[in-house]
Design a protein around this motif. Structure first.
Motif, mmCIF file in Angstrom:
data_model
loop_
_atom_site.group_PDB
_atom_site.id
_atom_site.type_symbol
_atom_site.label_atom_id
_atom_site.label_comp_id
_atom_site.label_asym_id
_atom_site.label_seq_id
_atom_site.Cartn_x
_atom_site.Cartn_y
_atom_site.Cartn_z
ATOM 1 N N ALA A 192 0.874 -1.177 0.000
ATOM 2 C CA ALA A 192 0.000 0.000 0.000
ATOM 3 C C ALA A 192 0.908 1.224 0.000
ATOM 4 O O ALA A 192 1.890 1.268 0.745
ATOM 5 C CB ALA A 192 -0.903 0.008 1.225
ATOM 6 N N CYS A 193 0.610 2.203 -0.845
ATOM 7 C CA CYS A 193 1.531 3.326 -0.944
ATOM 8 C C CYS A 193 0.815 4.572 -1.450
ATOM 9 O O CYS A 193 -0.282 4.517 -1.993
ATOM 10 C CB CYS A 193 2.708 2.986 -1.845
ATOM 11 S SG CYS A 193 2.250 2.468 -3.495
ATOM 12 N N GLU A 194 1.491 5.695 -1.259
ATOM 13 C CA GLU A 194 0.946 6.991 -1.643
ATOM 14 C C GLU A 194 0.819 7.112 -3.159
ATOM 15 O O GLU A 194 -0.188 7.566 -3.682
ATOM 16 C CB GLU A 194 1.857 8.088 -1.080
ATOM 17 C CG GLU A 194 1.328 9.489 -1.225
ATOM 18 C CD GLU A 194 2.242 10.501 -0.560
ATOM 19 O OE1 GLU A 194 1.887 11.700 -0.587
ATOM 20 O OE2 GLU A 194 3.296 10.125 -0.024
ATOM 21 N N ASP A 195 1.871 6.689 -3.876
ATOM 22 C CA ASP A 195 1.886 6.749 -5.340
ATOM 23 C C ASP A 195 2.505 5.454 -5.843
ATOM 24 O O ASP A 195 3.709 5.234 -5.661
ATOM 25 C CB ASP A 195 2.686 7.962 -5.814
ATOM 26 C CG ASP A 195 2.618 8.161 -7.332
ATOM 27 O OD1 ASP A 195 2.504 7.162 -8.060
ATOM 28 O OD2 ASP A 195 2.692 9.321 -7.780
ATOM 29 N N THR A 196 1.694 4.590 -6.451
ATOM 30 C CA THR A 196 2.194 3.269 -6.872
ATOM 31 C C THR A 196 3.347 3.386 -7.857
ATOM 32 O O THR A 196 4.294 2.593 -7.809
ATOM 33 C CB THR A 196 1.059 2.433 -7.492
ATOM 34 O OG1 THR A 196 0.476 3.169 -8.580
ATOM 35 C CG2 THR A 196 -0.015 2.136 -6.463
ATOM 36 N N ARG A 197 3.300 4.379 -8.733
ATOM 37 C CA ARG A 197 4.380 4.525 -9.717
ATOM 38 C C ARG A 197 5.695 4.854 -9.035
ATOM 39 O O ARG A 197 6.758 4.317 -9.403
ATOM 40 C CB ARG A 197 4.023 5.618 -10.737
ATOM 41 C CG ARG A 197 2.803 5.304 -11.595
ATOM 42 C CD ARG A 197 2.315 6.546 -12.313
ATOM 43 N NE ARG A 197 1.925 7.577 -11.357
ATOM 44 C CZ ARG A 197 1.476 8.780 -11.703
ATOM 45 N NH1 ARG A 197 1.399 9.126 -12.980
ATOM 46 N NH2 ARG A 197 1.139 9.670 -10.775
ATOM 47 N N HIS A 198 5.641 5.718 -8.055
ATOM 48 C CA HIS A 198 6.858 6.127 -7.356
ATOM 49 C C HIS A 198 7.464 4.938 -6.599
ATOM 50 O O HIS A 198 8.672 4.692 -6.677
ATOM 51 C CB HIS A 198 6.528 7.262 -6.376
ATOM 52 C CG HIS A 198 7.723 7.854 -5.706
ATOM 53 N ND1 HIS A 198 8.375 8.968 -6.185
ATOM 54 C CD2 HIS A 198 8.404 7.469 -4.595
ATOM 55 C CE1 HIS A 198 9.399 9.259 -5.400
ATOM 56 N NE2 HIS A 198 9.438 8.367 -4.425
ATOM 57 N N ARG B 197 0.656 -10.030 4.911
ATOM 58 C CA ARG B 197 1.556 -8.968 5.369
ATOM 59 C C ARG B 197 1.427 -7.813 4.373
ATOM 60 O O ARG B 197 1.642 -7.999 3.175
ATOM 61 C CB ARG B 197 3.008 -9.444 5.400
ATOM 62 C CG ARG B 197 3.301 -10.584 6.380
ATOM 63 C CD ARG B 197 4.799 -10.850 6.381
ATOM 64 N NE ARG B 197 5.167 -11.980 7.220
ATOM 65 C CZ ARG B 197 5.383 -13.222 6.772
ATOM 66 N NH1 ARG B 197 5.277 -13.475 5.456
ATOM 67 N NH2 ARG B 197 5.713 -14.182 7.599
ATOM 68 N N VAL B 198 1.079 -6.627 4.871
ATOM 69 C CA VAL B 198 0.904 -5.460 4.002
ATOM 70 C C VAL B 198 1.889 -4.381 4.430
ATOM 71 O O VAL B 198 1.980 -4.041 5.610
ATOM 72 C CB VAL B 198 -0.539 -4.905 4.072
ATOM 73 C CG1 VAL B 198 -0.685 -3.687 3.165
ATOM 74 C CG2 VAL B 198 -1.537 -5.983 3.690
ATOM 75 N N VAL B 199 2.635 -3.867 3.469
ATOM 76 C CA VAL B 199 3.545 -2.749 3.714
ATOM 77 C C VAL B 199 2.838 -1.453 3.349
ATOM 78 O O VAL B 199 2.134 -1.386 2.337
ATOM 79 C CB VAL B 199 4.827 -2.895 2.857
ATOM 80 C CG1 VAL B 199 5.563 -1.554 2.744
ATOM 81 C CG2 VAL B 199 5.751 -3.937 3.456
ATOM 82 N N TYR B 200 3.016 -0.421 4.189
ATOM 83 C CA TYR B 200 2.589 0.911 3.767
ATOM 84 C C TYR B 200 3.817 1.798 3.665
ATOM 85 O O TYR B 200 4.616 1.906 4.611
ATOM 86 C CB TYR B 200 1.582 1.574 4.709
ATOM 87 C CG TYR B 200 1.200 2.939 4.159
ATOM 88 C CD1 TYR B 200 0.405 3.016 3.022
ATOM 89 C CD2 TYR B 200 1.711 4.107 4.685
ATOM 90 C CE1 TYR B 200 0.101 4.234 2.438
ATOM 91 C CE2 TYR B 200 1.412 5.337 4.106
ATOM 92 C CZ TYR B 200 0.608 5.389 2.983
ATOM 93 O OH TYR B 200 0.335 6.596 2.393
ATOM 94 N N ALA B 201 3.973 2.459 2.501
ATOM 95 C CA ALA B 201 5.091 3.375 2.271
ATOM 96 C C ALA B 201 4.553 4.642 1.624
ATOM 97 O O ALA B 201 3.748 4.577 0.699
ATOM 98 C CB ALA B 201 6.138 2.728 1.362
ATOM 99 N N SER B 202 5.014 5.794 2.118
ATOM 100 C CA SER B 202 4.687 7.051 1.431
ATOM 101 C C SER B 202 5.735 7.289 0.354
ATOM 102 O O SER B 202 6.645 6.487 0.157
ATOM 103 C CB SER B 202 4.635 8.212 2.431
ATOM 104 O OG SER B 202 5.840 8.318 3.143
ATOM 105 N N ASP B 203 5.620 8.392 -0.369
ATOM 106 C CA ASP B 203 6.550 8.640 -1.471
ATOM 107 C C ASP B 203 7.994 8.751 -0.996
ATOM 108 O O ASP B 203 8.919 8.335 -1.693
ATOM 109 C CB ASP B 203 6.161 9.923 -2.213
ATOM 110 C CG ASP B 203 4.943 9.722 -3.100
ATOM 111 O OD1 ASP B 203 4.537 8.562 -3.276
ATOM 112 O OD2 ASP B 203 4.407 10.718 -3.605
#
Length: 298
Positions: free
Chosen positions: A54-60, A99-105
């Protein structure tokens, strides 16, 4: 995979693989703020074993993973505009034991970037949240600002309001804050911020621009001179900014009181001069009175 990072995944498995990584947990992962080499070995390992990102911008985030040769097929976009609704998709995966990772840009999620609402929803649902610390412009700049020599406390303010009136009001509140204050700002608003901070005069400001990147710049200026410092070189308005407003200078009330008292005694009677000097500086009236008598006697 970038050739320079070819050995990183094996090193990550060797360094972090023996640890326990529970299933059905959300992993809040800090990512580089500019320099790709600033990712941690544990972060790389968790990104490899994660069932979904899970992330702020999948492309980034995809670009970051590809640099290290990590390929994932399950992605969930969680940004500031959909964080509350997207949390439901993450909760479904966690309930299924993933297991889910969350990362911002860039940097540490849920501090100034999105992620706080997601973390709150996951905790409320009873799932584990695991922090993986790493890059942060906040601590990076504080470490080179030199503001903690006497008092290590600081205030994280983040972005000031975008509207001029609200921003000016926020700066007036900062003028009353004696501790160090950490600010963040985008390049298109940095000149407006510099103009607003000018009212703080000679208070020092450490400016961090493009931290960890190729054109990183750290400078110490005064709030009054910040706008002119930016204007000296057009490149100085480019890039993301972190700033540390230094603590208020400690005023020696006793010394200030004596100086004010001396000026007042030249024009006023002792009792009146002492009364006004105490009110102006906050210095003890009894001490000022004794000092006034010595000055008069001298």
């Amino acid at each position: 995979m970038a050739a320079s990072f070819s050995s990183s995944l094996a090193a990550a498995r060797d360094a972090a693989g023996a640890q326990h990584y529970p299933q059905g947990a959300l992993y809040v992962v800090a990512t580089p703020i500019g320099n790709l080499a600033d990712i941690t070995l544990r972060a790389l390992h968790v990104l490899q074993i994660a069932d979904a990102i899970a992330c702020e911008d999948t492309r980034h985030t995809q670009s970051l993973l590809r640099a290290y040769g990590i390929d994932k097929s399950a992605w969930v976009a969680v940004h500031q505009h959909n964080e509350a609704s997207a949390a439901g998709a993450v909760l479904q995966r966690l309930a299924a034991g993933e297991r889910v990772v969350y990362a911002s840009d860039a940097g540490t999620p849920a501090v100034s970037d999105p992620g706080a609402r997601l973390v709150a929803a996951v905790r409320e649902a009873g799932h584990v949240v695991v922090p993986l610390p790493g890059a942060s412009s906040i601590t990076a700049l504080l470490s080179v600002a030199g503001t903690a020599s006497d008092d290590p406390s600081f205030v994280f303010q983040g972005f000031l309001p975008a509207k001029a009136g609200e921003r000016d009001a926020a700066v007036q509140l900062l003028a009353q804050e004696p501790r160090a204050v950490v600010l963040l700002e985008a390049p298109h608003r940095i000149e407006a911020l510099a103009k607003a901070l000018a009212v703080l005069g000679e208070r020092k400001l450490t400016v961090g621009r493009e931290l960890t990147k190729q054109f990183e710049q750290v400078a110490v200026v005064t709030c009054a001179s910040f706008a002119s410092w930016l204007a000296e070189d057009s490149k100085r308005t480019h890039g993301e900014f972190a700033l540390v407003l230094h603590p208020q200078a400690v005023v020696d009330e006793g010394a200030q009181g004596v100086r004010v008292l001396e000026l007042l005694l030249a024009e006023l009677p002792v009792k009146t001069a002492v009364k006004l000097a105490a009110e102006i500086t906050g210095a003890p009236r009894n001490e000022l009175y004794e000092t006034a008598l010595k000055i008069k006697k001298a």
